[in-house]
Design a protein around this motif. Structure first.
Motif, PDB file in Angstrom:
ATOM      1  N   GLY A  28       0.816  -1.210   0.000  1.00 45.33           N
ATOM      2  CA  GLY A  28       0.000   0.000   0.000  1.00 45.33           C
ATOM      3  C   GLY A  28       0.845   1.253   0.000  1.00 45.33           C
ATOM      4  N   LEU A  29       1.933   1.234   0.759  1.00 45.83           N
ATOM      5  CA  LEU A  29       2.825   2.383   0.787  1.00 45.83           C
ATOM      6  C   LEU A  29       3.529   2.580  -0.552  1.00 45.83           C
ATOM      7  CD1 LEU A  29       4.302   1.917   4.370  1.00 45.83           C
ATOM      8  CD2 LEU A  29       2.805   3.759   3.594  1.00 45.83           C
ATOM      9  N   MET A  30       3.790   1.471  -1.257  1.00 42.86           N
ATOM     10  CA  MET A  30       4.378   1.600  -2.587  1.00 42.86           C
ATOM     11  C   MET A  30       3.387   2.274  -3.536  1.00 42.86           C
ATOM     12  SD  MET A  30       6.001  -1.303  -5.112  1.00 42.86           S
ATOM     13  CE  MET A  30       4.410  -2.003  -5.528  1.00 42.86           C
ATOM     14  N   LEU A  31       2.100   1.878  -3.470  1.00 39.32           N
ATOM     15  CA  LEU A  31       1.068   2.541  -4.282  1.00 39.32           C
ATOM     16  C   LEU A  31       0.975   4.015  -3.920  1.00 39.32           C
ATOM     17  CD1 LEU A  31      -1.762  -0.173  -4.113  1.00 39.32           C
ATOM     18  CD2 LEU A  31      -0.190   0.269  -6.009  1.00 39.32           C
ATOM     19  N   ASN A  32       1.051   4.297  -2.631  1.00 41.14           N
ATOM     20  CA  ASN A  32       1.039   5.674  -2.150  1.00 41.14           C
ATOM     21  C   ASN A  32       2.165   6.479  -2.796  1.00 41.14           C
ATOM     22  OD1 ASN A  32       2.478   7.565  -0.014  1.00 41.14           O
ATOM     23  ND2 ASN A  32       0.319   7.572   0.554  1.00 41.14           N
ATOM     24  N   SER A  33       3.323   5.880  -2.891  1.00 35.71           N
ATOM     25  CA  SER A  33       4.484   6.589  -3.435  1.00 35.71           C
ATOM     26  C   SER A  33       4.387   6.786  -4.936  1.00 35.71           C
ATOM     27  CB  SER A  33       5.756   5.820  -3.087  1.00 35.71           C
ATOM     28  OG  SER A  33       5.899   5.743  -1.695  1.00 35.71           O
ATOM     29  N   ILE A  34       3.774   5.843  -5.629  1.00 42.97           N
ATOM     30  CA  ILE A  34       3.578   6.005  -7.080  1.00 42.97           C
ATOM     31  C   ILE A  34       2.683   7.210  -7.340  1.00 42.97           C
ATOM     32  CG2 ILE A  34       2.546   4.969  -9.133  1.00 42.97           C
ATOM     33  CD1 ILE A  34       3.455   2.233  -8.026  1.00 42.97           C
ATOM     34  N   VAL A  35       1.581   7.291  -6.590  1.00 44.41           N
ATOM     35  CA  VAL A  35       0.687   8.445  -6.729  1.00 44.41           C
ATOM     36  C   VAL A  35       1.417   9.728  -6.348  1.00 44.41           C
ATOM     37  CG1 VAL A  35      -1.453   9.509  -5.893  1.00 44.41           C
ATOM     38  CG2 VAL A  35      -1.377   7.055  -6.341  1.00 44.41           C
ATOM     39  N   LEU A  36       2.181   9.667  -5.268  1.00 45.93           N
ATOM     40  CA  LEU A  36       2.957  10.826  -4.819  1.00 45.93           C
ATOM     41  C   LEU A  36       3.890  11.312  -5.927  1.00 45.93           C
ATOM     42  CD1 LEU A  36       4.783  11.005  -1.371  1.00 45.93           C
ATOM     43  CD2 LEU A  36       5.843  11.903  -3.418  1.00 45.93           C
ATOM     44  N   GLY A  37       4.582  10.379  -6.575  1.00 44.00           N
ATOM     45  CA  GLY A  37       5.522  10.743  -7.626  1.00 44.00           C
ATOM     46  C   GLY A  37       4.851  11.418  -8.805  1.00 44.00           C
ATOM     47  N   PHE A  38       3.758  10.845  -9.284  1.00 40.48           N
ATOM     48  CA  PHE A  38       3.058  11.430 -10.425  1.00 40.48           C
ATOM     49  C   PHE A  38       2.473  12.798 -10.084  1.00 40.48           C
ATOM     50  CE2 PHE A  38       2.892   7.054 -12.180  1.00 40.48           C
ATOM     51  CZ  PHE A  38       3.369   7.346 -13.459  1.00 40.48           C
ATOM     52  N   PHE A  39       1.914  12.922  -8.877  1.00 41.73           N
ATOM     53  CA  PHE A  39       1.315  14.197  -8.507  1.00 41.73           C
ATOM     54  C   PHE A  39       2.375  15.266  -8.298  1.00 41.73           C
ATOM     55  CE2 PHE A  39      -1.142  17.209  -5.921  1.00 41.73           C
ATOM     56  CZ  PHE A  39      -2.325  17.234  -6.644  1.00 41.73           C
ATOM     57  N   SER A  40       3.573  14.859  -7.839  1.00 41.78           N
ATOM     58  CA  SER A  40       4.659  15.822  -7.644  1.00 41.78           C
ATOM     59  C   SER A  40       5.024  16.529  -8.944  1.00 41.78           C
ATOM     60  CB  SER A  40       5.896  15.115  -7.080  1.00 41.78           C
ATOM     61  OG  SER A  40       5.648  14.618  -5.786  1.00 41.78           O
ATOM     62  N   LEU A  41       4.898  15.811 -10.060  1.00 44.62           N
ATOM     63  CA  LEU A  41       5.252  16.392 -11.348  1.00 44.62           C
ATOM     64  C   LEU A  41       4.303  17.516 -11.757  1.00 44.62           C
ATOM     65  CD1 LEU A  41       6.090  13.106 -13.307  1.00 44.62           C
ATOM     66  CD2 LEU A  41       7.696  14.722 -12.259  1.00 44.62           C
ATOM     67  N   GLY A  42       3.099  17.526 -11.188  1.00 49.16           N
ATOM     68  CA  GLY A  42       2.119  18.540 -11.566  1.00 49.16           C
ATOM     69  C   GLY A  42       1.936  19.656 -10.558  1.00 49.16           C
ATOM     70  N   ILE A  43       2.707  19.623  -9.456  1.00 48.04           N
ATOM     71  CA  ILE A  43       2.504  20.604  -8.384  1.00 48.04           C
ATOM     72  C   ILE A  43       2.718  22.024  -8.878  1.00 48.04           C
ATOM     73  CG2 ILE A  43       3.459  21.478  -6.216  1.00 48.04           C
ATOM     74  CD1 ILE A  43       3.874  18.596  -5.348  1.00 48.04           C
ATOM     75  N   GLU A  44       3.804  22.252  -9.610  1.00 46.04           N
ATOM     76  CA  GLU A  44       4.119  23.603 -10.059  1.00 46.04           C
ATOM     77  C   GLU A  44       3.005  24.174 -10.922  1.00 46.04           C
ATOM     78  OE1 GLU A  44       5.769  27.232 -11.265  1.00 46.04           O
ATOM     79  OE2 GLU A  44       5.995  25.981  -9.492  1.00 46.04           O
ATOM     80  N   GLY A  45       2.507  23.393 -11.882  1.00 47.44           N
ATOM     81  CA  GLY A  45       1.439  23.875 -12.762  1.00 47.44           C
ATOM     82  C   GLY A  45       0.148  24.145 -12.021  1.00 47.44           C
TER      83      GLY A  45
END
Length: 491
Positions: free
Chosen positions: A332-349
């Motif tokens: 579950g924490l690995m899934l959490n991190s995958i979502v975290l990684g993808f969302f991090s790419l869009g934070i600035e925009g």
């Protein structure tokens, strides 16, 4: 955010003489990415801490209600180490630069700590612990020592890394946010690797020497995970320190205040002259981390205890259920991190479109709802065991619901790892404060809530039956309050 950007753009890019090296403008993005990649190595080890070490220390014999006290090592070291390291890295006059010596020292300390933690059971056995004993006291002492050193090392690493990114951004607000988003992304990469390693129960077969008389399969897997962790950290650290120049700092001839003002004087002075935006940031950050820490400390324990119905203190069947739940929790924490990684790419925009404070406030609502939903998932699992038997595994829908909560929580976690640090860097640049000291002050707003949770989570949970849900409910309330504060008082 626009007000802060206007202040930022009005500031001399070289910042004040008391805290900054001479800069020629923002560094290329590739260099910021190289420094940010160190976060992958840091977070690999941190992910192993979060997913495996709380269950591991219980297997060494520490009761559940007291296991949270082990985590006091982190906030105490963070309270003392990161502001101190930030202060002295702001003033370091080494020919290797201001930040690189501290980053290198932190990486070395991580290697020492990992060795102590991984071999705690073996060292304890050689010092007199018996395998059949429930409480392996000598192993617990060695584990606690290694855990303490690991937290000191992580704070020695992480603070200078973020300050180094602030130096490389040279006061450019957009590049500061981008650099911190990159740091958050690499944290997600490290999390994915760490949780993937933690969820794979046969990793010890790659390192067969890890399994000994005093170190069972779970312990051997932990050792193997840490071997991979330190290898990754050393590789990315060496590459970054070789590739990215860290310009030496020297005080201006007409400025002697840094020699006259001692560390604690400047630290307390920073609080005395702190402007309202920074105070609001500290309050919001504190509430946010009061919400996060109960889940971050006990997420895999929640899967093993409440969702799977196991116990680290029961018979073999209960321990088997508990370990299964911990392993699924690591997934579950690995899934959490995958979502975290993808969302991090869009934070600035996203933050440019809706504003940082609105984004932070919105995701804290998500955090509050998810923490509250852990109660529903736990009750559904409990009802299922009443009808199917105490040793019955949770249904696919219950397991899926729990894993969905882990995954969704990756969204607010990406913001927590990025926006507060970007805001602190921007505010510190606009006031001419040192990046290291400012980020150290922000870290105090993180570690003090962790101390509160570490002291209170175990006894509070024990008061309500020994589970993890009371802490999660407190976290949900804190998340809701932090959302309101973010929407209403952040600049």
């Amino acid at each position: 955010m626009s007000d802060l950007q206007e202040k930022q753009n009005a500031v001399d890019k070289s910042s004040s003489s008391s805290s900054t090296a001479v800069v020629d403008g923002p560094s290329p993005l590739r260099k910021m990415i190289s420094v940010a990649s160190i976060a992958a190595g840091i977070q690999f080890g941190w992910a192993l801490q979060l997913s495996l070490l709380t269950p591991y220390v219980q297997l060494l014999g520490v009761p559940h209600k007291w296991s949270s006290l082990i985590w006091l090592c982190g906030p105490i070291s963070g309270l003392l180490v990161q502001p101190t390291v930030g202060y002295y890295s702001d003033r370091c006059q080494s020919r290797f630069g201001r930040r690189r010596p501290f980053i290198a020292a932190g990486a070395f300390l991580v290697a020492v700590a990992v060795f102590l933690i991984g071999y705690a059971a073996d060292f304890g056995h050689s010092l007199g612990d018996k395998v059949e004993e429930r409480v392996k006291s000598k192993a617990v002492v060695i584990f606690a020592l290694g855990f303490w050193i690991l937290d000191v090392a992580n704070n020695t690493l992480q603070g200078p890394c973020r300050a180094f990114l602030g130096d490389l951004a040279a006061g450019d607000a957009r590049k500061t946010r981008t650099a911190n988003a990159a740091f958050s992304f690499f944290m997600a990469v490290g999390n994915v690797l760490g949780y993937a390693a933690g969820s794979y129960s046969h990793l010890h077969k790659i390192f067969p020497f890890t399994m000994t008389k005093s170190c069972d399969i779970y312990c051997a897997n932990l050792k193997s995970c840490f071997f991979l962790s330190i290898t990754l950290l050393l590789v990315v650290t060496i590459i970054s320190l070789w590739y990215v120049e860290d310009k030496p700092w020297s005080p201006k001839a007409d400025s002697n205040e840094e020699k006259k003002t001692p560390f604690f004087g400047e630290l307390f002075g920073a609080f005395k002259v702190m402007k309202k935006p920074m105070w609001m940031l500290l309050i919001t950050t504190s509430l946010n981390w009061i919400a996060w820490f109960p889940f971050l400390l006990f997420d895999t324990d929640w899967m093993g205890r409440e969702v799977y119905g196991g116990s680290s203190e029961g018979d073999d069947n209960m321990k088997r259920l508990y370990n299964q739940g911990v392993t699924v929790g690591a997934l579950g924490l690995m899934l959490n991190s995958i979502v975290l990684g993808f969302f991090s790419l869009g934070i600035e925009g996203i933050s440019r479109k809706i504003g940082a404070k609105r984004l932070w406030g919105a995701v804290n609502i998500i955090l509050a709802v998810c923490l509250a939903m852990t109660v529903l998932v736990s009750k559904k699992a409990e009802e299922h065991r009443k009808t199917a038997g105490a040793l019955a595994l949770p249904t696919d829908s219950i397991k899926g619901g729990a894993l969905a909560l882990f995954a969704i929580l990756g969204i607010p976690l990406a913001i927590t790892f990025s926006i507060p640090f970007a805001l602190a860097s921007i505010i510190s640049s606009s006031t001419g404060a040192g990046q290291g000291l400012s980020l150290g002050v922000l870290n105090m707003a993180i570690v003090i809530p962790q101390m509160i949770v570490s002291f209170g989570a175990g006894p509070v949970d024990a008061l309500f039956g020994g589970g993890n849900l009371p802490g999660f409910v407190v976290g949900a309330i804190a998340a809701a309050i932090s959302s309101v504060v973010a929407f209403t008082v952040l600049p």
